[in-house]
Design an enzyme around this catalytic site. Sequence first.
Site, PDB file in Angstrom:
ATOM      1  N   TYR A 141       0.820  -1.219   0.000  1.00  0.00           N
ATOM      2  CA  TYR A 141       0.000   0.000   0.000  1.00  0.00           C
ATOM      3  C   TYR A 141       0.856   1.273   0.000  1.00  0.00           C
ATOM      4  O   TYR A 141       0.364   2.357  -0.276  1.00  0.00           O
ATOM      5  CB  TYR A 141      -0.949   0.030   1.206  1.00  0.00           C
ATOM      6  CG  TYR A 141      -2.040  -1.033   1.162  1.00  0.00           C
ATOM      7  CD1 TYR A 141      -2.270  -1.789   0.015  1.00  0.00           C
ATOM      8  CD2 TYR A 141      -2.833  -1.283   2.270  1.00  0.00           C
ATOM      9  CE1 TYR A 141      -3.246  -2.761  -0.022  1.00  0.00           C
ATOM     10  CE2 TYR A 141      -3.823  -2.255   2.239  1.00  0.00           C
ATOM     11  CZ  TYR A 141      -4.021  -2.995   1.085  1.00  0.00           C
ATOM     12  OH  TYR A 141      -4.993  -3.960   1.053  1.00  0.00           O
ATOM     13  N   LYS A 191       3.293 -15.494   2.400  1.00  0.00           N
ATOM     14  CA  LYS A 191       3.191 -16.230   1.130  1.00  0.00           C
ATOM     15  C   LYS A 191       4.622 -16.558   0.711  1.00  0.00           C
ATOM     16  O   LYS A 191       5.091 -16.176  -0.365  1.00  0.00           O
ATOM     17  CB  LYS A 191       2.447 -15.337   0.105  1.00  0.00           C
ATOM     18  CG  LYS A 191       2.060 -16.037  -1.178  1.00  0.00           C
ATOM     19  CD  LYS A 191       0.941 -17.031  -1.031  1.00  0.00           C
ATOM     20  CE  LYS A 191       0.669 -17.724  -2.355  1.00  0.00           C
ATOM     21  NZ  LYS A 191      -0.182 -18.920  -2.216  1.00  0.00           N
ATOM     22  N   ASP A 223      -3.231 -18.204   1.889  1.00  0.00           N
ATOM     23  CA  ASP A 223      -4.421 -18.865   1.321  1.00  0.00           C
ATOM     24  C   ASP A 223      -4.956 -19.921   2.277  1.00  0.00           C
ATOM     25  O   ASP A 223      -6.170 -20.044   2.486  1.00  0.00           O
ATOM     26  CB  ASP A 223      -4.120 -19.454  -0.072  1.00  0.00           C
ATOM     27  CG  ASP A 223      -2.727 -20.025  -0.203  1.00  0.00           C
ATOM     28  OD1 ASP A 223      -1.939 -19.903   0.766  1.00  0.00           O
ATOM     29  OD2 ASP A 223      -2.408 -20.608  -1.255  1.00  0.00           O
ATOM     30  N   ASP A 247      -5.341  -6.756   5.854  1.00  0.00           N
ATOM     31  CA  ASP A 247      -6.532  -6.003   5.449  1.00  0.00           C
ATOM     32  C   ASP A 247      -7.635  -7.000   5.069  1.00  0.00           C
ATOM     33  O   ASP A 247      -8.795  -6.888   5.497  1.00  0.00           O
ATOM     34  CB  ASP A 247      -6.153  -5.125   4.245  1.00  0.00           C
ATOM     35  CG  ASP A 247      -7.230  -4.138   3.877  1.00  0.00           C
ATOM     36  OD1 ASP A 247      -8.226  -4.035   4.610  1.00  0.00           O
ATOM     37  OD2 ASP A 247      -7.083  -3.473   2.837  1.00  0.00           O
ATOM     38  N   ASP A 251     -11.105  -8.539   7.628  1.00  0.00           N
ATOM     39  CA  ASP A 251     -12.524  -8.451   7.260  1.00  0.00           C
ATOM     40  C   ASP A 251     -13.173  -9.828   7.298  1.00  0.00           C
ATOM     41  O   ASP A 251     -14.352  -9.962   7.639  1.00  0.00           O
ATOM     42  CB  ASP A 251     -12.693  -7.815   5.879  1.00  0.00           C
ATOM     43  CG  ASP A 251     -12.810  -6.298   5.978  1.00  0.00           C
ATOM     44  OD1 ASP A 251     -12.297  -5.746   6.976  1.00  0.00           O
ATOM     45  OD2 ASP A 251     -13.405  -5.677   5.090  1.00  0.00           O
TER      46      ASP A 251
END
Length: 361
Positions: A141, A191, A223, A247, A251
């Site tokens: 980001y 990852k 994942d 992020d 959620d």
Amino acid sequence: MNLNVLVLPGDGIGAEVTREAVLVLRHVAEKWNHPLTLAEGLLGGIAIHRTGSPFPEETACLAAAADATLMGAVGLPEFDNAPPEKRPERGLLAIRQALGVFANLRPVRAYAALLDSSPLKNHLVEGTDMIIVRELTGGIYYGTPRGIFEDGGETRAVNTMTYTRSEIERVAHTAFHLARGRRNKVTSVDKSNVLENSQLWRRVVCEVAREYPDVELDHLLVDNCAMQLILNPRRFDIVLTENMFGDILSDEGAVLAGSIGMLPSASIGARKPSGAYVGLYEPVHGSAPDIAGQNKANPLGAIGSVAAMLAYSFGLTAESAAVAKAIEAVLASGHVTADLRPSGTPATTEQVGQAVRLAIG
Ligand code: NAD
């Protein structure tokens, strides 16, 4: 202990839920005899209206002077088409940056009274109690180069994922430190089978872990973590991850708890010599223009953010636990807002706030 707190109610239901959160904070301060100094500032849409900026200089000064900041939410529909620097949400990024808060903590708890509000089967979600620790100021980001470029007759978009050792170290210390006050377990999510960023992440987290031999560390690929959060959320205590993965996963975690109005968050930075963290506390939800001004908003996410502030910024664990217990009692009573009560007469924002204060005693 002197509690020196800046309050930024913001827009829409931000102001309504923050009012209740502040009343709970006042109540706790009085009950436990902590002198409370409150300042109030402007952030978001209301700040643009009054000063032209979503994060006015005066708010920056107030935030720097406070020990902790309690925020509502920002966002007004009239700014939906404004340029990014003139949008209320820019104020959020600016204050996080100004305070240097690099770790975002999202507690995810399945309250017994809300099990039926979760989209998961009760037996899967029951007993879930984790904190997702998301790195907040690095990664893709913020990395450069970034942008959309014309390149040899083709349009190309570029973002850069970048982390330094010290950025990973400091957020890892936050996670391990938090684990010590809980069930002594950190799950680091990356990852590393694909990304060099994640390989450094994993290496540094393992090094930091050696300083916390009493804390168990395991690793999950992002994942697989997304899957395990749904299949077996009880397995998690502290989930530590980088900015973008956090992020998305936070959620996913939010859904486990039932309603977005329930969720508190804390963004914390370095520890002060006193052991307290620099902190910015806010409910996860936005300004909810669809229900603003109707006394309908669930204030428990904002009140839970006060509990987080008491614990992390001020080290007042008994006071924090009393607020958390009161929230649980109010949920169990069924006297809750419409988002948690699809039928029957719901309680108002103010009534829920009052019930929490009564339950604290
Ligand atoms: P939102 O969280 O404001 O609302 C989503 C849905 O959840 C709405 O139906 C709303 O009524 C409901 N809801 C949210 N909080 C609730 C509460 N406490 N009690 C009961 N119901 C609640 O998200 P949105 O509609 O996507 O965004 C609205 C505005 O808020 C936008 O301007 C957005 O940019 C902003 N926003 C701000 C923040 C923040 O300040 N941290 C976070 C998210 C969105």
